[in-house]
Design a protein around this motif. Structure first.
Motif, PDB file in Angstrom:
ATOM      1  N   TYR A   1       0.828  -1.207   0.000  1.00  0.00           N
ATOM      2  CA  TYR A   1       0.000   0.000   0.000  1.00  0.00           C
ATOM      3  C   TYR A   1       0.863   1.258   0.000  1.00  0.00           C
ATOM      4  O   TYR A   1       0.585   2.219  -0.734  1.00  0.00           O
ATOM      5  CB  TYR A   1      -0.925  -0.001   1.206  1.00  0.00           C
ATOM      6  CG  TYR A   1      -1.838   1.204   1.271  1.00  0.00           C
ATOM      7  CD1 TYR A   1      -2.999   1.261   0.517  1.00  0.00           C
ATOM      8  CD2 TYR A   1      -1.535   2.289   2.090  1.00  0.00           C
ATOM      9  CE1 TYR A   1      -3.841   2.361   0.565  1.00  0.00           C
ATOM     10  CE2 TYR A   1      -2.367   3.392   2.149  1.00  0.00           C
ATOM     11  CZ  TYR A   1      -3.515   3.423   1.384  1.00  0.00           C
ATOM     12  OH  TYR A   1      -4.334   4.527   1.422  1.00  0.00           O
ATOM     13  N   ALA A   2       1.895   1.275   0.848  1.00  0.00           N
ATOM     14  CA  ALA A   2       2.770   2.445   0.899  1.00  0.00           C
ATOM     15  C   ALA A   2       3.444   2.690  -0.440  1.00  0.00           C
ATOM     16  O   ALA A   2       3.769   3.840  -0.787  1.00  0.00           O
ATOM     17  CB  ALA A   2       3.822   2.262   1.988  1.00  0.00           C
ATOM     18  N   GLY A   3       3.663   1.626  -1.221  1.00  0.00           N
ATOM     19  CA  GLY A   3       4.279   1.766  -2.549  1.00  0.00           C
ATOM     20  C   GLY A   3       3.296   1.997  -3.660  1.00  0.00           C
ATOM     21  O   GLY A   3       3.689   2.033  -4.840  1.00  0.00           O
TER      22      GLY A   3
ATOM     23  N   ALA B   1      -7.620  -1.819   7.291  1.00  0.00           N
ATOM     24  CA  ALA B   1      -6.673  -1.612   6.192  1.00  0.00           C
ATOM     25  C   ALA B   1      -7.322  -1.931   4.850  1.00  0.00           C
ATOM     26  O   ALA B   1      -7.125  -1.204   3.862  1.00  0.00           O
ATOM     27  CB  ALA B   1      -5.440  -2.495   6.407  1.00  0.00           C
ATOM     28  N   ALA B   2      -8.103  -3.009   4.807  1.00  0.00           N
ATOM     29  CA  ALA B   2      -8.785  -3.363   3.558  1.00  0.00           C
ATOM     30  C   ALA B   2      -9.767  -2.274   3.142  1.00  0.00           C
ATOM     31  O   ALA B   2      -9.941  -1.992   1.951  1.00  0.00           O
ATOM     32  CB  ALA B   2      -9.509  -4.697   3.728  1.00  0.00           C
ATOM     33  N   ALA B   3     -10.424  -1.642   4.123  1.00  0.00           N
ATOM     34  CA  ALA B   3     -11.330  -0.543   3.817  1.00  0.00           C
ATOM     35  C   ALA B   3     -10.584   0.623   3.194  1.00  0.00           C
ATOM     36  O   ALA B   3     -11.053   1.238   2.230  1.00  0.00           O
ATOM     37  CB  ALA B   3     -12.051  -0.092   5.095  1.00  0.00           C
ATOM     38  N   ARG B   4      -9.407   0.918   3.709  1.00  0.00           N
ATOM     39  CA  ARG B   4      -8.604   2.006   3.155  1.00  0.00           C
ATOM     40  C   ARG B   4      -8.213   1.716   1.711  1.00  0.00           C
ATOM     41  O   ARG B   4      -8.306   2.588   0.829  1.00  0.00           O
ATOM     42  CB  ARG B   4      -7.357   2.201   4.031  1.00  0.00           C
ATOM     43  CG  ARG B   4      -6.337   3.175   3.496  1.00  0.00           C
ATOM     44  CD  ARG B   4      -6.837   4.586   3.451  1.00  0.00           C
ATOM     45  NE  ARG B   4      -7.139   5.095   4.775  1.00  0.00           N
ATOM     46  CZ  ARG B   4      -7.767   6.253   4.989  1.00  0.00           C
ATOM     47  NH1 ARG B   4      -8.153   6.979   3.958  1.00  0.00           N
ATOM     48  NH2 ARG B   4      -8.019   6.658   6.215  1.00  0.00           N
ATOM     49  N   VAL B   5      -7.796   0.498   1.451  1.00  0.00           N
ATOM     50  CA  VAL B   5      -7.394   0.133   0.093  1.00  0.00           C
ATOM     51  C   VAL B   5      -8.596   0.186  -0.852  1.00  0.00           C
ATOM     52  O   VAL B   5      -8.503   0.717  -1.962  1.00  0.00           O
ATOM     53  CB  VAL B   5      -6.750  -1.270   0.083  1.00  0.00           C
ATOM     54  CG1 VAL B   5      -6.444  -1.705  -1.354  1.00  0.00           C
ATOM     55  CG2 VAL B   5      -5.478  -1.286   0.911  1.00  0.00           C
TER      56      VAL B   5
ATOM     57  N   ALA C   1     -15.526  -0.922   0.642  1.00  0.00           N
ATOM     58  CA  ALA C   1     -14.844  -0.152   1.687  1.00  0.00           C
ATOM     59  C   ALA C   1     -15.752   0.031   2.900  1.00  0.00           C
ATOM     60  O   ALA C   1     -15.316  -0.110   4.054  1.00  0.00           O
ATOM     61  CB  ALA C   1     -14.419   1.205   1.140  1.00  0.00           C
ATOM     62  N   THR C   2     -17.037   0.330   2.660  1.00  0.00           N
ATOM     63  CA  THR C   2     -17.972   0.522   3.766  1.00  0.00           C
ATOM     64  C   THR C   2     -18.140  -0.752   4.582  1.00  0.00           C
ATOM     65  O   THR C   2     -18.112  -0.725   5.823  1.00  0.00           O
ATOM     66  CB  THR C   2     -19.344   0.966   3.223  1.00  0.00           C
ATOM     67  OG1 THR C   2     -19.186   2.198   2.511  1.00  0.00           O
ATOM     68  CG2 THR C   2     -20.334   1.170   4.362  1.00  0.00           C
ATOM     69  N   ALA C   3     -18.288  -1.879   3.895  1.00  0.00           N
ATOM     70  CA  ALA C   3     -18.481  -3.151   4.599  1.00  0.00           C
ATOM     71  C   ALA C   3     -17.270  -3.483   5.470  1.00  0.00           C
ATOM     72  O   ALA C   3     -17.416  -3.916   6.622  1.00  0.00           O
ATOM     73  CB  ALA C   3     -18.730  -4.271   3.589  1.00  0.00           C
TER      74      ALA C   3
ATOM     75  N   LEU D   1      -1.898  -1.172  -5.185  1.00  0.00           N
ATOM     76  CA  LEU D   1      -3.156  -1.368  -4.487  1.00  0.00           C
ATOM     77  C   LEU D   1      -3.727  -2.769  -4.677  1.00  0.00           C
ATOM     78  O   LEU D   1      -4.265  -3.360  -3.722  1.00  0.00           O
ATOM     79  CB  LEU D   1      -4.177  -0.321  -4.934  1.00  0.00           C
ATOM     80  CG  LEU D   1      -3.812   1.145  -4.642  1.00  0.00           C
ATOM     81  CD1 LEU D   1      -4.957   2.061  -5.055  1.00  0.00           C
ATOM     82  CD2 LEU D   1      -3.476   1.336  -3.181  1.00  0.00           C
ATOM     83  N   GLU D   2      -3.662  -3.325  -5.863  1.00  0.00           N
ATOM     84  CA  GLU D   2      -4.232  -4.654  -6.080  1.00  0.00           C
ATOM     85  C   GLU D   2      -3.478  -5.707  -5.274  1.00  0.00           C
ATOM     86  O   GLU D   2      -4.090  -6.585  -4.645  1.00  0.00           O
ATOM     87  CB  GLU D   2      -4.223  -4.993  -7.566  1.00  0.00           C
ATOM     88  CG  GLU D   2      -5.205  -4.170  -8.390  1.00  0.00           C
ATOM     89  CD  GLU D   2      -5.312  -4.670  -9.815  1.00  0.00           C
ATOM     90  OE1 GLU D   2      -4.773  -5.769 -10.108  1.00  0.00           O
ATOM     91  OE2 GLU D   2      -5.934  -3.983 -10.632  1.00  0.00           O
ATOM     92  N   GLU D   3      -2.148  -5.630  -5.271  1.00  0.00           N
ATOM     93  CA  GLU D   3      -1.358  -6.580  -4.486  1.00  0.00           C
ATOM     94  C   GLU D   3      -1.608  -6.377  -2.989  1.00  0.00           C
ATOM     95  O   GLU D   3      -1.646  -7.345  -2.212  1.00  0.00           O
ATOM     96  CB  GLU D   3       0.128  -6.421  -4.811  1.00  0.00           C
ATOM     97  CG  GLU D   3       0.485  -6.837  -6.227  1.00  0.00           C
ATOM     98  CD  GLU D   3       1.866  -6.343  -6.628  1.00  0.00           C
ATOM     99  OE1 GLU D   3       2.789  -7.175  -6.671  1.00  0.00           O
ATOM    100  OE2 GLU D   3       1.992  -5.121  -6.890  1.00  0.00           O
ATOM    101  N   SER D   4      -1.800  -5.136  -2.603  1.00  0.00           N
ATOM    102  CA  SER D   4      -2.104  -4.846  -1.206  1.00  0.00           C
ATOM    103  C   SER D   4      -3.441  -5.472  -0.813  1.00  0.00           C
ATOM    104  O   SER D   4      -3.572  -6.094   0.252  1.00  0.00           O
ATOM    105  CB  SER D   4      -2.146  -3.334  -0.979  1.00  0.00           C
ATOM    106  OG  SER D   4      -2.514  -3.019   0.342  1.00  0.00           O
ATOM    107  N   ALA D   5      -4.437  -5.325  -1.668  1.00  0.00           N
ATOM    108  CA  ALA D   5      -5.753  -5.889  -1.381  1.00  0.00           C
ATOM    109  C   ALA D   5      -5.684  -7.411  -1.252  1.00  0.00           C
ATOM    110  O   ALA D   5      -6.329  -8.000  -0.364  1.00  0.00           O
ATOM    111  CB  ALA D   5      -6.745  -5.495  -2.476  1.00  0.00           C
ATOM    112  N   GLU D   6      -4.917  -8.060  -2.102  1.00  0.00           N
ATOM    113  CA  GLU D   6      -4.781  -9.518  -2.031  1.00  0.00           C
ATOM    114  C   GLU D   6      -4.126  -9.938  -0.712  1.00  0.00           C
ATOM    115  O   GLU D   6      -4.555 -10.920  -0.074  1.00  0.00           O
ATOM    116  CB  GLU D   6      -3.950 -10.023  -3.218  1.00  0.00           C
ATOM    117  CG  GLU D   6      -4.645  -9.892  -4.559  1.00  0.00           C
ATOM    118  CD  GLU D   6      -3.744 -10.339  -5.704  1.00  0.00           C
ATOM    119  OE1 GLU D   6      -2.610 -10.808  -5.420  1.00  0.00           O
ATOM    120  OE2 GLU D   6      -4.159 -10.218  -6.871  1.00  0.00           O
TER     121      GLU D   6
END
Length: 732
Positions: A608-610, A642-646, A656-658, A613-618
């Motif tokens: 995420y910091a890099g 964290a998943a909501a942020r991504v 994101a809401t869920a 986003l898709e790899e972060s979500a996985e």
């Protein structure tokens, strides 16, 4: 366990935001206070005072902290520390409000105030006497009358509540010096670690300043030498059971006398109303039974105010024993609940002036947590005094007069044999505790409870382990307990408490505990975006973990450092730390499977910091599944946040809401206000993206206030910036 920070919104705190928050802090509590006053006698006793205290302290702390802020940078980038700036000196004003009801001592107040004003360069007043006689109330009245003459600040130190281990007089001196230093230090100053350094900082800051200091409830055995300012224009007021050591010979000493009968009646009349307090024999009987002790009178009034259908004669007949000469505390004792009365009689069976929760639990055959609460309730009623209100050993102190009364009550109501049985049980439990291993207790229970989300249970066990380690004088176990407390407080968002616990763990110089404590400090400074400091702490933590030959802790440090490096923009080094941590975790580390959610979470955070986003979500999705399978509720909650942020950054608003709502529910169940605030932060931004500005404002304001209370300045400023822009544009 860390959070995933959102995009930077460093726009400062604007006037509209201040106006809104000031309304929340001031107008609403005042309205509640006035409403409670309108309810009658119950409200007149406690509610207005409590509400006014909250208003004064909360509003003053918030506004004083906001006014001196330096201009906020236009942007905050990774690696840039954002700490509270400020003018050279922020005037401390920490006196609690003076009592609203105060009678019978006007002449004493005038005489003592005049004596202080006419005294030499640094007058000192000591008010001493038994508990409940009104020392603190008298001190506060005098202090507020003299406050304007000390424009550089008024510092209130509740000495009786400062001790975190309840055993060492030197430790109490350290805490008093810390309270001084904290009140007078500049916003960017670090709080010194030793008592001498703290006193030195206090003396530098107090030079050429006119200060008023109130040291309340100084315990016996504390030497105040060096802690009483001798600068011209400084005034010190002290309350204690006996005149403390270290008080200068020129000090004015005064022992408040019991209230006269007329004043006692006036106090009851003000607290209960003239329709209930008259010149009847029943009123005089109550006054005589209380013996002029303000505490006994207030407790009596508090109980009667909650029983409006009782007339005074019925109260006298119901509460006072059928004896020709009732004792002064009989009325107060009669107003306690049955459980509180049993606890007080059990304290008499313990037979020691200082006791802890486990002693009361053994004497009363009750659960330790229940006994702690009962002791705390007796402390609020001033039958006992709390000696350890912090995160370390919690102990209580009972005066000779109350202890004698408790013993006599135990003998009369329970019998001598019951008292002896209680004493034997306390001895047996003490012997059993000596055989326990508090260090093993920490390693086997605390971290498991944390992973499972039982933060309250983890905190209780860690505190009890620290208590036991202190009794056994086991410094290594004390360090382990302090390191565990640092992690728990960090998780709960109590940054100052976490740093203090980490400092205590590090001072023992045990490599394993020092590794954990430095890792905790690294996480705290990473959250504050002091990334260089965070990396320094983590480098040191890694050295300690290697010295301790603790591969699991090395892996945890490397995971945290990888996140810091990613925030600094060093993606290559971050992924190198991730790979090394993963190899360590898979090399036969005990509990390697339990670290799987940790590994996946940090992998997602680094991605995420890099901006991946898709790899972060996985990675976060994997962390969510594993944490659920292992029952690690805490990591599951942070993963949902964290998943909501991504998902928000990917513009997947329903997803994101869920996730944010799931995380908020988990954090709320765990009573983790810090994690819940991060979820509200994300929900506020989701509402903004959906155009629901009112919902966004409510969520973000609540999040900002929580971050402020936790001491997380970096995130607080981001959220406050959004609120300022939102309320400003709404007003426009």
């Amino acid at each position: 366990m860390p959070e995933v920070a959102g995009p930077g919104y460093e726009r400062g705190v604007r006037a509209a935001c201040l106006a809104f928050l000031a309304a929340v802090l001031v107008v609403l509590p005042l309205a509640v206070s006035r409403l409670l006053e309108a309810w009658g006698p119950v409200g007149t006793l406690g509610a207005p005072l409590a509400a006014d205290v909250a208003v004064v302290l909360a509003a003053r702390a918030y506004l004083d902290r906001r006014r001196p802020l330096r201009p906020v940078p236009e942007a905050v980038r990774p690696g840039g520390a954002v700490r509270p700036g400020g003018r050279e000196y922020v005037v401390p004003r920490t006196l609690p409000p003076a009592p609203q009801v105060f009678v019978g001592r006007d002449e004493v107040v005038a005489r003592l105030e005049a004596g202080l004003r006419e005294a030499g360069r640094a007058p000192v007043l000591v008010l001493y006497g038994p508990g409940g006689i009104g020392k603190t109330a008298l001190a506060l009245v005098i202090a507020h009358r003299m406050a304007r003459a000390h424009g550089d600040g008024q510092i209130y130190v509740p000495v009786g509540d400062l001790g975190s281990d309840g055993t060492s007089a030197e430790r109490m001196r350290h805490e008093i010096a810390g309270a001084y230093a904290y009140a007078l230090k500049n916003p960017d100053d670090e709080l010194p670690g030793t008592a001498d350094e703290r006193i030195a900082l206090f003396r530098r800051r107090a030079a050429d300043r006119s200060l008023l200091i109130l040291l309340d409830d100084v315990p016996p055995g504390i030497d105040l030498a060096g802690l009483i300012p001798d600068r011209p224009g400084c005034t010190t007021i002290i309350t204690a059971r006996r005149v403390p050591q270290g008080v200068p010979g020129s000090a004015v000493t005064h022992e408040p006398a019991p209230l006269a009968a007329d004043a006692s009646r006036d106090l009851l009349r003000l607290l209960l109303g003239s329709d209930r307090i008259d010149d009847s024999d029943a009123t005089q009987t109550l006054v005589d039974a209380c013996g002029g002790q303000p505490l006994a009178l207030r407790l009596t009034a508090a109980a009667l105010s909650q029983r409006p259908h009782w007339d005074l004669q019925f109260a006298v007949d119901s509460v006072l024993p059928a004896r020709t000469r009732p004792e002064r505390l009989d009325v107060s004792y009669g107003m306690l609940t049955s459980k509180e009365r049993l606890a007080l009689r059990s304290i008499g069976s313990i037979g020691e002036r200082e006791f802890t929760g486990w002693m009361l639990a053994a004497a009363s055959s009750a659960d330790e947590n229940v006994s702690e609460e009962l002791a705390a309730r007796l402390a609020r009623a001033q039958f006992v005094a709390r000696r350890g209100a912090g995160w370390g050993r919690t102990s209580f102190y009972v005066e000779d007069e109350v202890l004698r009364y408790a013993r006599s009550r135990a003998d009369r109501e329970d019998g001598e044999q019951v008292r002896r049985d209680r004493e034997e049980e306390v001895t047996r439990v003490r012997r059993d505790r000596r055989g326990r291993k508090p260090g093993v207790w920490v390693n086997d229970q605390v971290y498991r409870l944390m992973r499972e989300g039982d933060l309250s249970g983890a905190l209780t066990v860690a505190q009890q382990a620290l208590d036991l380690a202190g009794e056994q004088d086991d410094r290594i176990a004390q360090a382990a307990a302090c390191a565990a407390l640092a992690e728990i407080f960090s998780e709960l968002g109590d940054m100052p408490e976490a740093e203090e616990a980490a400092l205590r763990a590090i001072t023992v110089e045990h490599p394993g505990s020092s590794a954990r404590a430095n890792r905790c400090n690294g996480r705290i400074h990473r959250r504050l975006r002091e990334l260089d400091k965070a990396k320094d702490f983590l480098d040191e933590a890694l050295d300690f973990a290697e010295e301790a030959q603790d591969a699991g802790e090395r892996a945890r440090v490397l995971f945290e450092r990888a996140y810091v490096l990613a925030l600094q923009g060093n993606a290559s080094a971050a992924h190198g730390d991730l790979e090394l941590a993963t190899r360590l975790r898979r090399s036969g580390v005990i509990g390697a499977e339990t670290m799987e959610p940790t590994a996946r979470w940090y992998q997602g955070a680094v991605f995420y910091a890099g901006g991946r986003l898709e790899e972060s979500a996985e990675a976060f999705d994997h962390a969510r599944r594993v944490s659920r399978r292992l029952g690690q509720c805490l990591w599951e909650a942070w993963t949902e946040q964290a998943a909501a942020r991504v998902a928000l950054d990917r513009e997947l608003l329903d997803e994101a809401t869920a996730a944010a709502e799931a995380g908020l529910e988990l954090f709320t169940e765990m009573r983790n206000r810090y994690g819940a605030a991060h979820c509200r932060y994300v929900l506020g931004e989701i509402h903004l993206a959906q155009g629901a500005r009112r919902e966004a404002e409510l969520a973000l304001v609540e999040a900002a206030e929580t971050f402020r209370a936790c001491g997380d300045v970096w995130v607080e400023r981001q959220v406050a910036g959004i609120v300022a822009e939102l309320t400003g544009s709404t007003a426009g």
